[in-house]
Design a protein around this motif. Structure first.
Motif, PDB file in Angstrom:
ATOM      1  N   GLU D 175       0.630  -1.002   0.031  1.00  0.00           N
ATOM      2  CA  GLU D 175      -0.191  -0.067   0.999  1.00  0.00           C
ATOM      3  C   GLU D 175       0.884   1.781   0.215  1.00  0.00           C
ATOM      4  OE1 GLU D 175      -2.739  -0.330   3.038  1.00  0.00           O
ATOM      5  OE2 GLU D 175      -3.558   1.500   2.496  1.00  0.00           O
ATOM      6  N   GLY D 176       0.631   1.922  -1.103  1.00  0.00           N
ATOM      7  CA  GLY D 176       1.566   2.803  -1.022  1.00  0.00           C
ATOM      8  C   GLY D 176       0.958   4.183   0.143  1.00  0.00           C
ATOM      9  N   VAL D 177       2.205   4.970  -0.040  1.00  0.00           N
ATOM     10  CA  VAL D 177       2.100   6.264   1.080  1.00  0.00           C
ATOM     11  C   VAL D 177       2.213   7.779  -0.647  1.00  0.00           C
ATOM     12  CG1 VAL D 177       2.213   7.707   2.981  1.00  0.00           C
ATOM     13  CG2 VAL D 177       1.943   5.615   3.203  1.00  0.00           C
ATOM     14  N   GLY D 178       1.335   8.499  -1.456  1.00  0.00           N
ATOM     15  CA  GLY D 178       1.889   9.255  -1.679  1.00  0.00           C
ATOM     16  C   GLY D 178       1.513  10.951  -0.900  1.00  0.00           C
ATOM     17  N   PRO D 179       1.002  12.025  -1.786  1.00  0.00           N
ATOM     18  CA  PRO D 179       1.129  13.311  -1.292  1.00  0.00           C
ATOM     19  C   PRO D 179       0.236  13.163  -0.667  1.00  0.00           C
ATOM     20  CG  PRO D 179       1.836  12.851  -3.565  1.00  0.00           C
ATOM     21  CD  PRO D 179       1.746  12.222  -2.893  1.00  0.00           C
ATOM     22  N   GLU D 180      -1.358  12.409  -1.530  1.00  0.00           N
ATOM     23  CA  GLU D 180      -2.467  12.771  -1.177  1.00  0.00           C
ATOM     24  C   GLU D 180      -2.726  12.322   0.296  1.00  0.00           C
ATOM     25  OE1 GLU D 180      -1.681  11.175  -3.464  1.00  0.00           O
ATOM     26  OE2 GLU D 180      -1.784  12.763  -5.370  1.00  0.00           O
ATOM     27  N   LEU D 181      -1.950  11.023   0.773  1.00  0.00           N
ATOM     28  CA  LEU D 181      -1.998  11.063   1.618  1.00  0.00           C
ATOM     29  C   LEU D 181      -1.410  11.396   3.127  1.00  0.00           C
ATOM     30  CD1 LEU D 181      -3.730   8.437   2.828  1.00  0.00           C
ATOM     31  CD2 LEU D 181      -2.197   6.710   1.839  1.00  0.00           C
ATOM     32  N   LEU D 182      -0.265  12.145   2.862  1.00  0.00           N
ATOM     33  CA  LEU D 182       0.503  12.658   3.379  1.00  0.00           C
ATOM     34  C   LEU D 182      -0.318  14.055   3.990  1.00  0.00           C
ATOM     35  CD1 LEU D 182       4.102  11.975   1.860  1.00  0.00           C
ATOM     36  CD2 LEU D 182       2.783  11.134   4.193  1.00  0.00           C
ATOM     37  N   GLU D 183      -0.783  15.320   3.144  1.00  0.00           N
ATOM     38  CA  GLU D 183      -1.349  15.770   3.172  1.00  0.00           C
ATOM     39  C   GLU D 183      -2.850  15.598   4.156  1.00  0.00           C
ATOM     40  OE1 GLU D 183      -0.192  18.990   2.122  1.00  0.00           O
ATOM     41  OE2 GLU D 183      -1.564  19.917   2.809  1.00  0.00           O
ATOM     42  N   ALA D 184      -3.510  14.291   3.385  1.00  0.00           N
ATOM     43  CA  ALA D 184      -4.807  13.923   4.120  1.00  0.00           C
ATOM     44  C   ALA D 184      -4.598  14.055   6.234  1.00  0.00           C
ATOM     45  CB  ALA D 184      -5.429  13.098   4.044  1.00  0.00           C
ATOM     46  N   ALA D 185      -3.520  13.286   6.591  1.00  0.00           N
ATOM     47  CA  ALA D 185      -3.029  12.869   7.400  1.00  0.00           C
ATOM     48  C   ALA D 185      -3.038  14.266   8.403  1.00  0.00           C
ATOM     49  CB  ALA D 185      -2.071  12.131   7.510  1.00  0.00           C
ATOM     50  N   CYS D 186      -2.092  15.053   7.133  1.00  0.00           N
ATOM     51  CA  CYS D 186      -1.980  17.198   7.349  1.00  0.00           C
ATOM     52  C   CYS D 186      -3.187  17.611   8.334  1.00  0.00           C
ATOM     53  CB  CYS D 186      -0.896  17.694   7.142  1.00  0.00           C
ATOM     54  SG  CYS D 186       0.483  17.037   7.374  1.00  0.00           S
ATOM     55  N   GLN D 187      -4.115  17.061   7.940  1.00  0.00           N
ATOM     56  CA  GLN D 187      -5.482  18.023   8.012  1.00  0.00           C
ATOM     57  C   GLN D 187      -5.630  17.612   8.797  1.00  0.00           C
ATOM     58  OE1 GLN D 187      -7.330  18.916   4.225  1.00  0.00           O
ATOM     59  NE2 GLN D 187      -5.561  19.996   3.105  1.00  0.00           N
ATOM     60  N   ARG D 188      -6.117  16.448   9.147  1.00  0.00           N
ATOM     61  CA  ARG D 188      -6.865  15.326   9.747  1.00  0.00           C
ATOM     62  C   ARG D 188      -6.421  15.180  11.382  1.00  0.00           C
ATOM     63  NH1 ARG D 188      -9.332  10.323  10.959  1.00  0.00           N
ATOM     64  NH2 ARG D 188      -9.587  10.338  13.380  1.00  0.00           N
ATOM     65  N   GLN D 189      -5.247  15.836  11.078  1.00  0.00           N
ATOM     66  CA  GLN D 189      -4.291  16.458  12.597  1.00  0.00           C
ATOM     67  C   GLN D 189      -3.596  17.517  13.473  1.00  0.00           C
ATOM     68  OE1 GLN D 189      -2.004  11.410  12.428  1.00  0.00           O
ATOM     69  NE2 GLN D 189      -0.666  14.147  12.479  1.00  0.00           N
ATOM     70  N   GLY D 190      -3.753  18.350  11.684  1.00  0.00           N
ATOM     71  CA  GLY D 190      -4.730  20.000  12.477  1.00  0.00           C
ATOM     72  C   GLY D 190      -3.026  20.685  12.746  1.00  0.00           C
ATOM     73  N   VAL D 191      -1.975  19.624  11.930  1.00  0.00           N
ATOM     74  CA  VAL D 191      -0.952  20.070  11.670  1.00  0.00           C
ATOM     75  C   VAL D 191       0.093  19.931  10.340  1.00  0.00           C
ATOM     76  CG1 VAL D 191      -0.170  18.236  11.677  1.00  0.00           C
ATOM     77  CG2 VAL D 191       1.090  19.342  12.608  1.00  0.00           C
ATOM     78  N   GLU D 192       0.389  21.129  10.520  1.00  0.00           N
ATOM     79  CA  GLU D 192       2.058  21.628   8.957  1.00  0.00           C
ATOM     80  C   GLU D 192       3.083  20.954   9.085  1.00  0.00           C
ATOM     81  OE1 GLU D 192       1.215  25.866   6.816  1.00  0.00           O
ATOM     82  OE2 GLU D 192      -0.405  25.596   7.942  1.00  0.00           O
ATOM     83  N   VAL D 193       3.393  20.432   8.157  1.00  0.00           N
ATOM     84  CA  VAL D 193       4.700  20.415   8.026  1.00  0.00           C
ATOM     85  C   VAL D 193       5.585  21.324   7.421  1.00  0.00           C
ATOM     86  CG1 VAL D 193       6.701  18.741   7.291  1.00  0.00           C
ATOM     87  CG2 VAL D 193       4.402  17.839   7.743  1.00  0.00           C
TER      88      VAL D 193
END
Lengths: 319, 319, 319, 319
Positions: D175-193
């Motif tokens: 299962e690949g972790v691409g840019p969309e998933l990374l971005e979604a995780a940030c938003q869901r967690q309320g954090v910015e990298v």
């Protein structure tokens, strides 16, 4: 790389390298080198040298008192216990019927003590014995000429005790052992070196330095040993190998300015001889001096470590 | 610890332990055990068994394909390169005259491959062979009964090829080898076991399991091997040692419920025999089957590792 | 064992051992010792000491130039390559797309370099910290007080720079660091040591000896360090630990004739302090001298090696 | 080598490699790569994230239960005792005043557990990060880009908990972790990298496989992880590094047929990121889920092993 050498010496070296080369002598796929000289008949005859039933170990103990002081990164072996009798005594081993055990491990540099060099140990200009590319010796080990090709080794051994010949306790660092000295030792001892023999060269260097602090520079320092010219004599007698009580068998300082261990290039790379280093020859020499017999059955296989470029060995001399 | 054992079996074991004990037989300071049975005359006679000049290595390669899977913490040996031919080829070794070299190291469990158990390897109730306290085997090694006492070892070897006797490719795990089977093998092979001999017991267990995933439980699993009763036969013939192609020489599951390796207590602790494990006997066995000769000169010294409780060995059988 | 000691000194030692003992203070099952003094609030406050954003490593490089010369069997770490760029360059790694890699291994004595002593490292009369029997530390590791209990470690660190206080480049071997000197350093530096702090004691001993042959006896030789009396001061301030740039933190020769490292008995066994040795404090000290700030966030967890009695550590001082 | 690749995919890879390359960005002599993004100001701000004073260790225990099963020759670490409490209890340690000690050693593959890849760990076409020749990584270690350049490491860490985002206990192998998933995780967690951050990528792969026999193929098998496209996202956010709870951070099977770990070529060779593998993120993730805070001070220096191409690390997350 070799520009600073006197060209005459270099030319002579180059000529000797070519002349003594055994590349191809035992076929293009050979990886056993001069051990091929040990025929079944040779083994059979060597076994008849066991006359008194005495067995000698020629291995220096593999422990922290060994000769390594860091040269080439080598350190003395590290022996560690994995299970102990004190654990058993403390009740920390839980087996029925009062059963207990001890286990241990060893970490060692394969060039660190009494050893055989594999034919993959030394290179010249990108090649090793029989012409194989040096690049076949990678981080994964030697794909050719590994020490596993020394898995069997029994033949006639002949001890040449040079200090005894010279009437001195030991040869000095820098003292070369050339063809004349080898010949003189044979005559004095009444022994002839024959094809397939392994010659054990005692210089007294180990006996002298072993108890001194840091072995007094034994490892990688100046030492008595074989000269470049001696290789002709070894070739003429078609020996299977040569071992000594020094760190590197050959004389140091090395004979060609700017070179390191040129004799190794001839013995290992060109001729494919079995070369043994750091052998403990003193007990055997004392016995030979007593009974006047300098020949014996030598049984000295390497450990079967596939792809290794050296191996510890506990050579047995049977007289 | 032993409360759950049937008392009759335990009593018999205890009686046998006392009856077969060699403690004191070679003096109160002895650390060589039954190897004392190998006299000079024995060595001399054994050397006459070299009739054809064939040499066999009985060592399994010391590499990552070995039998260890973690039992007793043991892992297969780790061979590492310290200098390589690829370094030389890349110009990363700076020596004159195109000189290059390879070096390497080995980390190994001394009980991990073809080996000798030292007499300090096994304890019973806080004691080891000859009555020394087990607590003399500390983290610093064995102060008594270390494997360095096996520094010389040459004697007559006798191979007993049990699968051949039974007409099967191998003995099954759990199949015991008792006195009758040993005697039958001798008679079938036309050989007699004599004082000071080392008996090599081929079960076929290694040949069968060696290529299977994880060696199919070879290490510390069920195995064919010597029974408790077989020790009487070994004692009656006054052998110096016994070695096998199994992990632990003795039959497993063990014969006394709740015990672990009870035969080791008899062989090592009581009798002081040299016990060899994981020996590779297949090539030798094939040759013996061919020429019908099951006796030979066996040269199999341990490495001289002071205080070690085991040692790798490359046994040489000379026929 | 202790019969030759002057009884007054021994009695005082015994009294101090009992008085400073933390056995039971954090419960009968505690294995973390004085690190319990590092509360969440302590960590939070320590983090506010990061004012400039500078990070310092306090680890001496883990290599063959380390301080070990064989005392206690310890040797410097052995780093070995398992795969190399020269293999890759020689085409000996067969992966697509020009992919290549290097791998390596390390063999190290856990007490050999910049380290934490685990609470299982030191025993007194068969006991370790919190009263656990020493016999719980077997060949299989420490069943109690292993270094894995130091898996997290962040707190306030305070550097006491003694050479700077004394106006000399280093303290001499044998020079004791007592309560007065510790107090004077605090005052001179304008810093107070508080509960849960880890005190870093710079003596200059490493800076002086590091470049000398064999480190001039740094390992196990005479050294400056904590006196027996200093333990009262450390206890009064309820520190979590103490680390130094010496081999053993405490002064040597040891203060009680015939004893070895008596201060360790107090620090480790009685008090359960985290004791750090061979820490490289020079770069941090230079910075502290420059900005006059001797307190910082110290993050210095052990590696999580279950059952280990020591661990290498790369302590980070954040200012 | 690359002939069987679809040329479009290869061209795109090649274009990305060039576009994302940081070679020269921090000078021609740089060996620290993207860790250069961690400025003093970054460290200072990261330290303000320590709000509750909780410290988490992100290291998997370094023991025989680790994930290594032989791939790339790697085995789990070997911990050995050099001195024990049972020796002390048996009276085998001779020191006055009842003093006793335990010592130990560790042999480990530097890529075997929770680790940092050094920038010298991965090559492409004979080059490593910043253009250095791969042949600078010899049997003697890495002359450039060694792990000693990670001697200090403290910055802001951000955990992206993917299973939590997806509402499943773990991501599946492949299962690949691409840019969309990374971005979604940030938003869901309320954090910015942000630049200089180190991103901790939790897939649940370790939690799932850790207790299964042989870790169910965790090492070198199929795994969830970063896709090739994800490297754009990491570059856009200018992170200093990325670590995960998988064996190799990137998705496997690899996205380019016939290639091995192409994402490593981008992350390590082109971008010079700090790449962490086999990190234990579960305890930290549980805490983040509880308090909803996914950012923290991360202190995670390598051990200072000069010339090493990897290092064990006990990362500390301070919240």
């Amino acid at each position: 790389m070799t520009g600073e050498q006197p060209s005459a010496a270099l030319d002579a070296f180059e000529e000797r390298f070519r002349r003594l080369s055994n590349w191809g002598r035992w076929g293009p796929d050979d990886q056993r080198g001069a051990l091929n000289l040990i025929t079944a008949d040779k083994v059979r005859r060597a076994s008849t040298l066991v006359r008194r039933g005495r067995t000698f170990s020629l291995q220096l103990p593999l422990d922290e008192h060994g000769p390594q002081t860091g040269a080439f990164g080598r350190v003395n072996p590290v022996h560690q216990m994995v299970a102990t009798g004190t654990d058993h005594a403390a009740g920390a081993q839980e087996y029925g019927m009062g059963w207990g055990y001890a286990d241990d491990s060893l970490f060692l540099y394969l060039q660190g003590g009494t050893q055989w060099d594999a034919l993959a140990h030394i290179f010249r200009d990108g090649r090793m014995y029989n012409g194989y590319p040096a690049s076949l010796v990678t981080s994964k080990g030697a794909a050719r000429n590994g020490v596993e090709h020394y898995a069997t080794l029994a033949t006639r051994g002949v001890l040449l005790d040079l200090p005894r010949l010279l009437g001195r306790p030991y040869l000095e660092p820098g003292e070369g052992v050339g063809p004349e000295l080898l010949e003189a030792a044979c005559q004095r001892q009444g022994v002839e070196v024959e094809p397939g023999d392994i010659v054990l060269l005692r210089t007294g260097d180990m006996a002298r330095r072993r108890r001194l602090p840091q072995w007094d520079g034994y490892a990688a320092g100046d030492a008595p040993g074989l000269t470049i010219a001696s290789t002709d004599w070894l070739a003429a007698h078609d020996v299977a190998g040569v071992a000594s009580d020094t760190w590197g068998v050959e004389v140091r300082p090395n004979e060609l300015p700017g070179s390191f261990q040129p004799v190794h290039l001839l013995l290992v790379v060109a001729m494919g001889l079995a070369v043994g280093e750091i052998w403990h020859l003193d007990d055997l020499a004392a016995d030979c001096a007593e009974d006047g017999v300098y020949e014996f059955l030598l049984v000295a296989p390497a450990l079967v470590i596939p792809g290794a470029v050296g191996s510890p060995v506990n050579p047995q001399a049977l007289k």
